[in-house]
Design a protein around this motif. Structure first.
Motif, PDB file in Angstrom:
ATOM      1  N   ALA A   1       9.918 -17.968  64.433  1.00 45.94           N
ATOM      2  CA  ALA A   1      11.149 -17.556  63.760  1.00 45.94           C
ATOM      3  C   ALA A   1      12.368 -18.229  64.387  1.00 45.94           C
ATOM      4  CB  ALA A   1      11.282 -16.039  63.821  1.00 45.94           C
ATOM      5  N   LEU A   2      12.342 -18.376  65.710  1.00 45.10           N
ATOM      6  CA  LEU A   2      13.474 -19.032  66.396  1.00 45.10           C
ATOM      7  C   LEU A   2      13.573 -20.499  65.981  1.00 45.10           C
ATOM      8  CD1 LEU A   2      13.197 -17.634  70.041  1.00 45.10           C
ATOM      9  CD2 LEU A   2      15.228 -17.527  68.595  1.00 45.10           C
ATOM     10  N   VAL A   3      12.432 -21.183  66.002  1.00 39.18           N
ATOM     11  CA  VAL A   3      12.439 -22.608  65.673  1.00 39.18           C
ATOM     12  C   VAL A   3      12.850 -22.819  64.216  1.00 39.18           C
ATOM     13  CG1 VAL A   3      10.992 -24.674  65.440  1.00 39.18           C
ATOM     14  CG2 VAL A   3      10.787 -23.228  67.460  1.00 39.18           C
ATOM     15  N   ALA A   4      12.398 -21.913  63.347  1.00 37.55           N
ATOM     16  CA  ALA A   4      12.731 -22.052  61.928  1.00 37.55           C
ATOM     17  C   ALA A   4      14.162 -21.583  61.631  1.00 37.55           C
ATOM     18  CB  ALA A   4      11.728 -21.256  61.094  1.00 37.55           C
ATOM     19  N   GLY A   5      14.818 -21.033  62.634  1.00 42.40           N
ATOM     20  CA  GLY A   5      16.189 -20.580  62.445  1.00 42.40           C
ATOM     21  C   GLY A   5      16.304 -19.262  61.689  1.00 42.40           C
ATOM     22  N   ARG A   6      15.193 -18.503  61.600  1.00 51.53           N
ATOM     23  CA  ARG A   6      15.262 -17.213  60.895  1.00 51.53           C
ATOM     24  C   ARG A   6      15.899 -16.131  61.764  1.00 51.53           C
ATOM     25  NH1 ARG A   6       9.986 -18.657  59.628  1.00 51.53           N
ATOM     26  NH2 ARG A   6       9.133 -17.029  60.969  1.00 51.53           N
TER      27      ARG A   6
ATOM     28  N   SER B   1       5.332 -26.258  64.670  1.00 54.15           N
ATOM     29  CA  SER B   1       4.783 -27.561  65.039  1.00 54.15           C
ATOM     30  C   SER B   1       5.756 -28.195  66.030  1.00 54.15           C
ATOM     31  CB  SER B   1       4.591 -28.430  63.802  1.00 54.15           C
ATOM     32  OG  SER B   1       5.795 -28.462  63.091  1.00 54.15           O
ATOM     33  N   LEU B   2       5.182 -28.857  66.990  1.00 54.26           N
ATOM     34  CA  LEU B   2       6.004 -29.365  68.086  1.00 54.26           C
ATOM     35  C   LEU B   2       6.547 -30.750  67.742  1.00 54.26           C
ATOM     36  CD1 LEU B   2       3.532 -28.234  70.832  1.00 54.26           C
ATOM     37  CD2 LEU B   2       5.853 -27.364  70.533  1.00 54.26           C
ATOM     38  N   PRO B   3       7.661 -31.126  68.379  1.00 49.78           N
ATOM     39  CA  PRO B   3       8.196 -32.466  68.142  1.00 49.78           C
ATOM     40  C   PRO B   3       7.189 -33.535  68.585  1.00 49.78           C
ATOM     41  CG  PRO B   3       9.410 -31.339  69.912  1.00 49.78           C
ATOM     42  CD  PRO B   3       8.476 -30.342  69.319  1.00 49.78           C
ATOM     43  N   ALA B   4       7.219 -34.702  67.940  1.00 55.33           N
ATOM     44  CA  ALA B   4       6.249 -35.755  68.233  1.00 55.33           C
ATOM     45  C   ALA B   4       6.365 -36.228  69.681  1.00 55.33           C
ATOM     46  CB  ALA B   4       6.449 -36.918  67.276  1.00 55.33           C
ATOM     47  N   THR B   5       7.590 -36.331  70.181  1.00 56.46           N
ATOM     48  CA  THR B   5       7.766 -36.765  71.570  1.00 56.46           C
ATOM     49  C   THR B   5       8.232 -35.583  72.406  1.00 56.46           C
ATOM     50  OG1 THR B   5       8.631 -38.759  70.562  1.00 56.46           O
ATOM     51  CG2 THR B   5       8.724 -38.617  72.963  1.00 56.46           C
ATOM     52  N   LEU B   6       7.427 -35.278  73.412  1.00 50.33           N
ATOM     53  CA  LEU B   6       7.788 -34.151  74.270  1.00 50.33           C
ATOM     54  C   LEU B   6       8.434 -34.673  75.546  1.00 50.33           C
ATOM     55  CD1 LEU B   6       4.457 -32.155  73.896  1.00 50.33           C
ATOM     56  CD2 LEU B   6       6.689 -31.388  73.082  1.00 50.33           C
ATOM     57  N   ASN B   7       9.483 -33.978  75.977  1.00 49.68           N
ATOM     58  CA  ASN B   7      10.110 -34.332  77.252  1.00 49.68           C
ATOM     59  C   ASN B   7       9.464 -33.467  78.346  1.00 49.68           C
ATOM     60  OD1 ASN B   7      11.736 -34.585  79.495  1.00 49.68           O
ATOM     61  ND2 ASN B   7      13.642 -34.676  78.311  1.00 49.68           N
ATOM     62  N   ILE B   8       8.439 -34.053  78.994  1.00 55.59           N
ATOM     63  CA  ILE B   8       7.625 -33.274  79.938  1.00 55.59           C
ATOM     64  C   ILE B   8       8.457 -32.707  81.091  1.00 55.59           C
ATOM     65  CG2 ILE B   8       5.579 -33.315  81.435  1.00 55.59           C
ATOM     66  CD1 ILE B   8       4.916 -33.772  78.500  1.00 55.59           C
ATOM     67  N   SER B   9       9.329 -33.531  81.669  1.00 51.63           N
ATOM     68  CA  SER B   9      10.060 -33.002  82.829  1.00 51.63           C
ATOM     69  C   SER B   9      11.016 -31.901  82.397  1.00 51.63           C
ATOM     70  CB  SER B   9      10.758 -34.115  83.606  1.00 51.63           C
ATOM     71  OG  SER B   9      11.808 -34.634  82.846  1.00 51.63           O
ATOM     72  N   ALA B  10      11.559 -32.003  81.172  1.00 52.33           N
ATOM     73  CA  ALA B  10      12.429 -30.922  80.691  1.00 52.33           C
ATOM     74  C   ALA B  10      11.613 -29.641  80.489  1.00 52.33           C
ATOM     75  CB  ALA B  10      13.110 -31.341  79.393  1.00 52.33           C
TER      76      ALA B  10
ATOM     77  N   ILE C   1      11.267 -27.552  72.588  1.00 54.18           N
ATOM     78  CA  ILE C   1      10.204 -27.494  71.568  1.00 54.18           C
ATOM     79  C   ILE C   1      10.715 -27.555  70.140  1.00 54.18           C
ATOM     80  CG2 ILE C   1       8.671 -26.116  73.063  1.00 54.18           C
ATOM     81  CD1 ILE C   1       9.365 -23.833  70.876  1.00 54.18           C
ATOM     82  N   GLY C   2      12.003 -27.364  69.984  1.00 57.36           N
ATOM     83  CA  GLY C   2      12.528 -27.239  68.623  1.00 57.36           C
ATOM     84  C   GLY C   2      12.704 -28.585  67.930  1.00 57.36           C
TER      85      GLY C   2
ATOM     86  N   PRO D   1      14.885 -31.650  66.219  1.00 58.47           N
ATOM     87  CA  PRO D   1      16.142 -32.254  66.678  1.00 58.47           C
ATOM     88  C   PRO D   1      17.327 -31.478  66.143  1.00 58.47           C
ATOM     89  CG  PRO D   1      14.689 -33.907  65.685  1.00 58.47           C
ATOM     90  CD  PRO D   1      14.050 -32.595  65.464  1.00 58.47           C
ATOM     91  N   PRO D   2      18.447 -31.452  66.857  1.00 59.11           N
ATOM     92  CA  PRO D   2      19.603 -30.608  66.501  1.00 59.11           C
ATOM     93  C   PRO D   2      20.075 -30.799  65.066  1.00 59.11           C
ATOM     94  CG  PRO D   2      19.935 -31.665  68.633  1.00 59.11           C
ATOM     95  CD  PRO D   2      18.646 -32.182  68.098  1.00 59.11           C
ATOM     96  N   GLN D   3      20.019 -32.051  64.509  1.00 62.67           N
ATOM     97  CA  GLN D   3      20.545 -32.238  63.141  1.00 62.67           C
ATOM     98  C   GLN D   3      19.729 -31.421  62.141  1.00 62.67           C
ATOM     99  OE1 GLN D   3      19.386 -34.532  65.092  1.00 62.67           O
ATOM    100  NE2 GLN D   3      18.038 -36.013  64.091  1.00 62.67           N
ATOM    101  N   GLU D   4      18.433 -31.270  62.407  1.00 56.87           N
ATOM    102  CA  GLU D   4      17.614 -30.485  61.465  1.00 56.87           C
ATOM    103  C   GLU D   4      17.986 -29.012  61.535  1.00 56.87           C
ATOM    104  OE1 GLU D   4      13.417 -31.056  61.380  1.00 56.87           O
ATOM    105  OE2 GLU D   4      13.643 -33.158  62.008  1.00 56.87           O
ATOM    106  N   LEU D   5      18.333 -28.538  62.738  1.00 57.50           N
ATOM    107  CA  LEU D   5      18.728 -27.136  62.879  1.00 57.50           C
ATOM    108  C   LEU D   5      19.986 -26.837  62.072  1.00 57.50           C
ATOM    109  CD1 LEU D   5      18.298 -26.126  66.639  1.00 57.50           C
ATOM    110  CD2 LEU D   5      17.140 -25.156  64.645  1.00 57.50           C
ATOM    111  N   ARG D   6      20.851 -27.844  61.959  1.00 54.07           N
ATOM    112  CA  ARG D   6      22.131 -27.600  61.294  1.00 54.07           C
ATOM    113  C   ARG D   6      22.012 -27.599  59.771  1.00 54.07           C
ATOM    114  NH1 ARG D   6      24.562 -30.484  65.615  1.00 54.07           N
ATOM    115  NH2 ARG D   6      24.411 -32.471  64.513  1.00 54.07           N
ATOM    116  N   LYS D   7      20.914 -28.110  59.242  1.00 52.76           N
ATOM    117  CA  LYS D   7      20.764 -28.211  57.786  1.00 52.76           C
ATOM    118  C   LYS D   7      20.888 -26.854  57.096  1.00 52.76           C
ATOM    119  CE  LYS D   7      17.629 -31.943  57.497  1.00 52.76           C
ATOM    120  NZ  LYS D   7      16.247 -32.235  57.198  1.00 52.76           N
TER     121      LYS D   7
END
Ligand code: ZN
Length: 348
Positions: free
Chosen positions: A232-237, A293-302, A339-340, A342-348
């Motif tokens: 729900a968090l990732v989907a912005g619900r 679903s997770l982003p294609a590129t994960l930032n492991i150290s983050a 895990i979310g 990219p920010p531009q998709e969240l703003r849609k």
């Protein structure tokens, strides 16, 4: 002398993973070399208390002669079952207190020096030993150095390194180890009559008794709740403020450490998959029906940075309600960043 609020000591009980310790004690008993002080150490959830109770019962059992055993029928065994054996004393922090006081320890050690009521051993158990005050621990030293005959002191701890080295070095250490994950799964299946979720073993750190506590639906409901919340968090619900407030509500507090453990394991699993590059490495939780679903590129150290943040929060849960809520909020923002979408998709 300190007044102890009477909580009956745990009843004697052995679990399969206690076997090697019991064999070791039986050997010592048969050879007439039972130590006068034992430091029983091992993780939480392995039944150290039930094991200590069994040892005490077996040492006091009136049918224990050549073999260390507990018959369950003699006068001594019955007194232990009733919690009224006069030569058996169990010390715990008093109600509403965190620490075991010097007075309580004095009480326990004095009993060891007295004549036995039942012409046998006298046994005191300190549980958990790492919660003794420094003065209390120092109060044990004389007993450890000059034990009286037929006395047994058992110190129980899951954190031996928190004990004074002088106390540790004067006890015989008995270490209770966890069974293998496969053994725990098999034991759980026998106990509950249902197949156990391997993720539950990971969640409880392979501590069988803790796993059993969570096996009857408690883990699966936490698991689906966490997956649902992340989705729900990732989907912005829902937003982080709402979730952080929910998770840190007063009646939710017992569950908060479990939520944090779940998040820790989940993110560690995501990182493992990111490093190895294969989805098979994603093992926690076993089912992932609601997961985003997770982003294609994960930032492991983050991701590991967020895991550190989770552990830091877990270590500091005794903060004010507002601080807890704010810390949870910033943690969730950090989780979403790794895990979310990219920010531009969240703003849609
Ligand atoms: Zn008996």
């Amino acid at each position: 002398m300190a007044e102890n609020t009477f909580i009956p000591p745990p009843l004697p009980r052995l679990y399969p993973w206690h076997e090697s310790v019991i064999e070791q004690m039986k050997g010592a008993w048969a050879a007439g070399r039972l130590p006068h002080a034992i430091l029983l150490q091992g993780a939480e959830g392995l039944g150290k208390r039930e094991l200590a109770s069994w040892l005490a019962a077996a040492v006091l059992c009136e049918t224990s002669t050549e073999t260390l055993q507990r018959c369950g029928k003699c006068a001594s065994c019955l007194l232990i079952a009733a919690g009224t054996h006069p030569d058996y004393f169990w010390v715990r922090p008093e109600e509403d207190k965190q620490l075991i006081s010097v007075d309580q320890i004095r009480d326990a050690t004095t009993r060891l020096t007295k004549t036995s009521y039942r012409q046998g051993y006298k046994i005191s158990i300190v549980d958990p030993a790492h919660q003794m005050t420094v003065a209390a621990a120092n109060g044990l030293l004389k007993t450890l150095e000059e034990p009286t005959s037929n006395s047994l002191l058992i110190l129980i701890t899951s954190r031996p390194s928190s004990l004074l080295p002088t106390v540790r070095s004067r006890c015989q250490k008995i270490t209770l180890s966890s069974p293998s994950a496969a053994e725990t799964l098999q034991w759980l299946q026998t106990e509950t009559g249902a197949a156990a979720d391997p993720a539950l073993i990971e969640f409880t750190g392979n501590a069988p008794l803790r796993a059993r506590e969570f096996a009857d639906g408690r883990f699966s409901s936490l698991d689906s709740d966490m997956q649902g919340a992340l989705g729900a968090l990732v989907a912005g619900r829902v937003d982080v403020t709402h979730v952080a407030a929910e998770w840190t509500k007063k009646n939710e507090l017992p569950e908060l450490p479990n939520r944090l453990t779940w998040l820790d394991l989940w993110l560690t699993s995501v990182a493992r998959m990111g490093i190895g590059g294969t989805a098979d490495l994603f093992t926690f939780p076993a089912r992932s029906a609601h997961l985003p679903s997770l982003p294609a590129t994960l930032n492991i150290s983050a991701i590991y940075g967020v895991v550190d943040q989770i552990r830091a929060l877990k270590a500091q849960l005794a903060r004010t309600a507002l601080q807890r809520e704010l810390a949870m909020e910033s943690l969730l923002i950090a989780v979403l960043q790794v895990i979310g979408p990219p920010p531009q998709e969240l703003r849609k």
